[in-house]
Write an enzyme that holds these catalytic residues in place. Structure first.
Site, mmCIF file in Angstrom:
data_model
loop_
_atom_site.group_PDB
_atom_site.id
_atom_site.type_symbol
_atom_site.label_atom_id
_atom_site.label_comp_id
_atom_site.label_asym_id
_atom_site.label_seq_id
_atom_site.Cartn_x
_atom_site.Cartn_y
_atom_site.Cartn_z
ATOM 1 N N LYS A 82 44.876 38.884 40.530
ATOM 2 C CA LYS A 82 43.692 38.949 41.388
ATOM 3 C C LYS A 82 42.441 39.165 40.545
ATOM 4 O O LYS A 82 42.432 39.996 39.629
ATOM 5 C CB LYS A 82 43.856 40.093 42.401
ATOM 6 C CG LYS A 82 42.693 40.239 43.386
ATOM 7 C CD LYS A 82 42.969 41.402 44.337
ATOM 8 C CE LYS A 82 41.833 41.589 45.330
ATOM 9 N NZ LYS A 82 42.093 42.718 46.257
ATOM 10 N N SER A 158 41.421 41.574 50.767
ATOM 11 C CA SER A 158 40.741 40.792 49.756
ATOM 12 C C SER A 158 41.682 40.130 48.738
ATOM 13 O O SER A 158 41.214 39.402 47.855
ATOM 14 C CB SER A 158 39.753 41.677 48.998
ATOM 15 O OG SER A 158 40.400 42.729 48.311
ATOM 16 N N SER A 182 43.595 45.654 51.643
ATOM 17 C CA SER A 182 43.508 44.367 50.948
ATOM 18 C C SER A 182 44.817 43.830 50.381
ATOM 19 O O SER A 182 44.856 42.695 49.913
ATOM 20 C CB SER A 182 42.474 44.449 49.820
ATOM 21 O OG SER A 182 41.181 44.521 50.363
#
Length: 475
Positions: A82, A158, A182
């Site tokens: 990520k 996210s 997230s």
């Protein structure tokens, strides 16, 4: 070598095949690169890729295995990182225009370094909203990521780039972070099982992130036993994370071989008394009923927290002003401010004007009060079960819907675990009428990560769902 579809094989089995030499790390990596080449134009899950370096990493693993070395439990497993975390050789943009031209970093974050040391092959970076600021995944640097279940819909956020990459079979594993849901939101929206570990289980940083942030990091995969398998490789203290917890003395993956049925759970369709989508609630309630049919005592709960006290009042100032605000305040009044995601710029400006030292102090006090109340509420129960999200999956850039009506606070259930620093998981309980996955949340007691993992595993086994997103037309 015929490499299996990553969506049909466990991470544990895939790594075993590489170690046993029935598959090569090179072949597994090549399969991942081919899937990315075909699917990423439709999904935009990966935003940076170094294919040649990935091939070099895989070749080195194969050479070590041929020489009789033990390369680790993640032998040859390709991963995406990520774009909030550092991976050596890549720029960490955090989805922010003002960071897009910064130099590539020289070192991995602790989690990535531990995965690499366990044999994983780092392919590249996965998309995230700017500084992980919302439950959707789009930014001004790379644009939007799309959900493999429906490429008109959001993959959540996210960690939406990672969830889309895993759900579509580009990679079997990726990294995520969770500062307000997230990991759990995108896992739920892409049909994955996920875990937000206790803060400090998987070290954040370096650089040191301090004591007061909301976020924690952890691996993501399709099924919870694979999540636990990856966690075994990355948990344990590190001096960069002041919240670090001791390393477990036993394997978390082994704890899921024959997970015990929870004896007693609390079921809260809406813990704050606010609206929740009826299809989501019905699906989650049916899953809870399956537990009850097996012998778990299920106690229904009404409103657990007064909406006037509560979760959003503490979360918003801590997240905007306390967690990400310091990174943006120097940009205010400069040309770089015009490149900040529109709604985030507005929210930050409001927080800069309204949030004081006293406001943050009160928010931190509220976290303690929420934790105390949650501890009392959960006393005598193994877990608190509730929908992972209040609303259904939105289109990218939109809001989720509750009974067909768009609503801004459609992800309001997830921050409770961050504010109280509890481990929390999600498992697919079924699907909406338009075919999108639904998540059921399992929130545990302080530091009871194993208990949460076991309850998620029990639910996976009982429900018998193995959600695989439909194949995407590469044309």
């Amino acid at each position: 070598m015929d490499v299996p579809d990553f969506r049909t094989v466990t991470v544990e089995a895939l790594a075993a095949q590489v170690r046993e030499r029935t598959l090569s790390a090179a072949a597994v990596t090549e399969h991942a690169l081919e899937r990315i080449e075909v699917l990423n134009p439709q999904l935009n899950a990966f935003v940076a890729l170094d294919a040649e370096d990935a091939r070099s990493q895989a070749a080195a693993i194969d050479e070590r295995l041929d020489a009789g070395e033990d390369v680790g439990p993640l032998a040859g497993i390709p991963i995406g990182v990520k774009d909030l975390a550092d991976a050596a050789g890549f720029v960490t943009t955090r989805g922010a225009m003002h960071l897009r031209d910064t130099p590539p970093v020289a070192a991995d974050s602790t989690e990535v370094a531990r995965m690499r040391a366990a044999g994983a092959v780092v392919l590249g970076k996965t998309n995230t909203p700017e500084f992980g600021c919302m439950g959707d995944t789009y930014n001004n640097v790379f644009g939007a990521t799309w959900n493999p279940w429906n490429t008109g819909r959001s993959p959540g956020g996210s960690s939406g780039g990672t969830s889309a990459a895993i759900a579509s079979g580009m990679v079997p594993v990726g990294t995520g972070s969770d500062g307000g849901g997230s990991i759990r939101i995108p896992s739920a929206m892409c049909g994955l099982s996920g875990l937000k570990p206790s803060h400090g289980r998987v070290p954040s940083g370096p650089p040191p992130l301090g004591l007061l942030d909301l976020s924690c990091v952890g691996p993501m995969a399709r099924r919870i036993r694979d999540v636990a398998y990856c966690l075994d490789a990355v948990v344990g203290p590190h001096p960069s994370d002041l919240r670090s917890l001791p390393a477990p003395t036993e394997s978390w993956r082994t704890a899921l071989d024959d997970p015990p049925l929870p004896a007693r759970v609390l079921w809260a369709p809406s813990f704050d008394g606010g609206p929740a989508d009826s299809e989501i609630v019905a699906s989650c309630a049916a899953a809870v009923e399956r537990l009850a049919a097996e012998g778990t005592e299920v106690v229904g709960a009404g409103t657990l927290f007064d909406p006037a006290d509560s979760v959003s009042q503490a979360f918003v100032p801590m997240f905007l002003a306390g967690s990400i605000g310091p990174a943006f305040r120097p940009l205010l009044g400069t040309p770089a401010w015009d490149d900040v995601t529109d709604w985030l710029a507005v929210a930050l400006e409001e927080s800069f004007e309204s949030v004081t030292v006293d406001t943050l102090a009160r928010a931190r006090q509220q976290c303690g009060e929420l934790s105390m109340h949650l501890g009392e509420t959960m006393s005598g129960f193994d877990a608190l079960l509730m929908p992972t999200m209040a609303g259904q999956t939105p289109v990218v850039g939109g809001n989720g819907t509750i009974d067909g009506v768009e609503i801004e606070n459609w992800v309001r259930f997830t921050p409770l675990a961050n504010l109280t620093r509890r481990p929390a998981g999600t498992v697919c309980s079924g699907f909406t009428s338009d075919g999108m996955p639904i998540g059921l949340s399992v929130l545990g007691h302080q530091t009871d990560d194993v208990g949460v993992l076991q309850t998620v595993a029990v639910l996976e086994d009982l429900l018998g769902l193995d959600p695989i997103a439909p194949d995407i037309d590469a044309g």
